[in-house]
Motif scaffolding. Structure first.
Motif, PDB file in Angstrom:
ATOM      1  N   GLU A  45       0.858  -1.179   0.000  1.00 30.12           N
ATOM      2  CA  GLU A  45       0.000   0.000   0.000  1.00 30.12           C
ATOM      3  C   GLU A  45       0.895   1.231   0.000  1.00 30.12           C
ATOM      4  O   GLU A  45       1.865   1.301   0.761  1.00 30.12           O
ATOM      5  CB  GLU A  45      -0.902   0.007   1.237  1.00 30.12           C
ATOM      6  CG  GLU A  45      -1.822   1.207   1.315  1.00 30.12           C
ATOM      7  CD  GLU A  45      -2.691   1.160   2.563  1.00 30.12           C
ATOM      8  OE1 GLU A  45      -3.838   1.622   2.500  1.00 30.12           O
ATOM      9  OE2 GLU A  45      -2.206   0.658   3.595  1.00 30.12           O
ATOM     10  N   ARG A 150      -1.328  -3.840   7.997  1.00 29.29           N
ATOM     11  CA  ARG A 150      -2.735  -3.669   8.356  1.00 29.29           C
ATOM     12  C   ARG A 150      -3.532  -4.875   7.889  1.00 29.29           C
ATOM     13  O   ARG A 150      -3.256  -5.442   6.831  1.00 29.29           O
ATOM     14  CB  ARG A 150      -3.314  -2.400   7.716  1.00 29.29           C
ATOM     15  CG  ARG A 150      -2.818  -1.109   8.325  1.00 29.29           C
ATOM     16  CD  ARG A 150      -3.509   0.088   7.678  1.00 29.29           C
ATOM     17  NE  ARG A 150      -3.177   1.333   8.324  1.00 29.29           N
ATOM     18  CZ  ARG A 150      -2.111   2.074   8.040  1.00 29.29           C
ATOM     19  NH1 ARG A 150      -1.271   1.660   7.101  1.00 29.29           N
ATOM     20  NH2 ARG A 150      -1.878   3.202   8.683  1.00 29.29           N
ATOM     21  N   LEU A 152      -6.607  -6.386   6.235  1.00 32.41           N
ATOM     22  CA  LEU A 152      -7.644  -5.937   5.307  1.00 32.41           C
ATOM     23  C   LEU A 152      -9.029  -6.223   5.876  1.00 32.41           C
ATOM     24  O   LEU A 152      -9.235  -7.189   6.585  1.00 32.41           O
ATOM     25  CB  LEU A 152      -7.475  -6.639   3.956  1.00 32.41           C
ATOM     26  CG  LEU A 152      -6.473  -5.987   2.991  1.00 32.41           C
ATOM     27  CD1 LEU A 152      -6.234  -6.886   1.799  1.00 32.41           C
ATOM     28  CD2 LEU A 152      -6.989  -4.632   2.534  1.00 32.41           C
ATOM     29  N   ASN A 155      -8.937  -2.843   8.553  1.00 29.70           N
ATOM     30  CA  ASN A 155      -7.919  -1.793   8.416  1.00 29.70           C
ATOM     31  C   ASN A 155      -7.151  -1.576   9.725  1.00 29.70           C
ATOM     32  O   ASN A 155      -6.581  -0.515   9.966  1.00 29.70           O
ATOM     33  CB  ASN A 155      -8.546  -0.471   7.962  1.00 29.70           C
ATOM     34  CG  ASN A 155      -7.521   0.439   7.299  1.00 29.70           C
ATOM     35  OD1 ASN A 155      -6.624  -0.023   6.593  1.00 29.70           O
ATOM     36  ND2 ASN A 155      -7.644   1.737   7.517  1.00 29.70           N
TER      37      ASN A 155
END
Length: 208
Positions: A45, A150, A152, A155
């Motif tokens: 990300e 994190r 999913l 979050n």
């Protein structure tokens, strides 16, 4: 204050002239998980600022991917369980071993003391007092890498870790991958507090 010894150490081995290069990192990690499912997957990300510098970020992610694989996390962009946010910085400063009171100017080396404190000696003129400016040679490199995992769906941050290192060598291409390994050592249940992690590399990589 700077550490008493350089962060990148050259240590003689028992084989004679051969040497090894030890990268020492100060690591601090935070974990919200006790175990990780076998074959757990992730995707990277990126923050907006990281997206703007895609080539550099891709290089850092490749370094981190090798370290993540070593702790049992497999990259799978199509079916990830976690997201991994990668960061790194390298800052150049004046070496802590440089002499801040030594001038190297057109009039040669010299020490002096005047109304502004230590300063430059003007040989022959007998005048002292120009404010001293530390020499810009002998750079020192301060490095830091970070990984944030994190989960999913929720979050939720499940793992955060950072590693710091400093030393006189320019070899970030060799040092940063090792720092990611150090940052992930002990995953997913690392020791509490700041710890020193030493990882040995071949000396040849020092100049990369």
């Amino acid at each position: 204050m700077k550490r008493a010894f350089p962060a990148l150490l050259l240590v003689a081995t028992l084989s004679g002239c051969a040497t090894s290069w030890v990268v020492d990192s100060d690591v601090k990690s935070f974990s919200a998980i006790d175990t990780v499912p076998a074959g757990a997957t992730y995707r990277f990300e990126r923050l907006p600022s990281q997206q703007a510098n895609g080539e550099r970020q891709a290089s850092l992610e490749a370094m981190a991917a090798a370290a993540l694989e070593q702790v049992g996390l497999r990259r799978d962009d199509a079916n990830p369980r976690y997201t991994a946010q990668i960061s790194a910085r390298v800052t150049t400063t004046l070496s802590p071993w440089a002499d801040p009171w030594l001038w190297d100017g057109p009039f040669g080396y010299g020490y002096g003391y005047g109304p502004y404190g230590y300063g430059r000696r003007w040989y022959g003129g007998g005048w002292y007092g120009a404010p001293v400016i530390p020499q810009a040679s002998n750079p020192w490199y301060e490095r830091e890498v970070g990984v944030v995992l994190r989960e999913l769906g929720s979050n939720r941050v499940v793992y955060e870790t950072r590693a710091r290192n400093d030393g006189p060598y320019t070899a970030s291409a060799a040092v940063l991958p090792v720092m990611f390994q150090a940052a992930l050592q002990g995953f997913p249940k690392p020791p509490e507090g700041v710890r020193r992690v030493n990882i040995e590399l071949p000396t040849a990589k020092k100049q990369q």
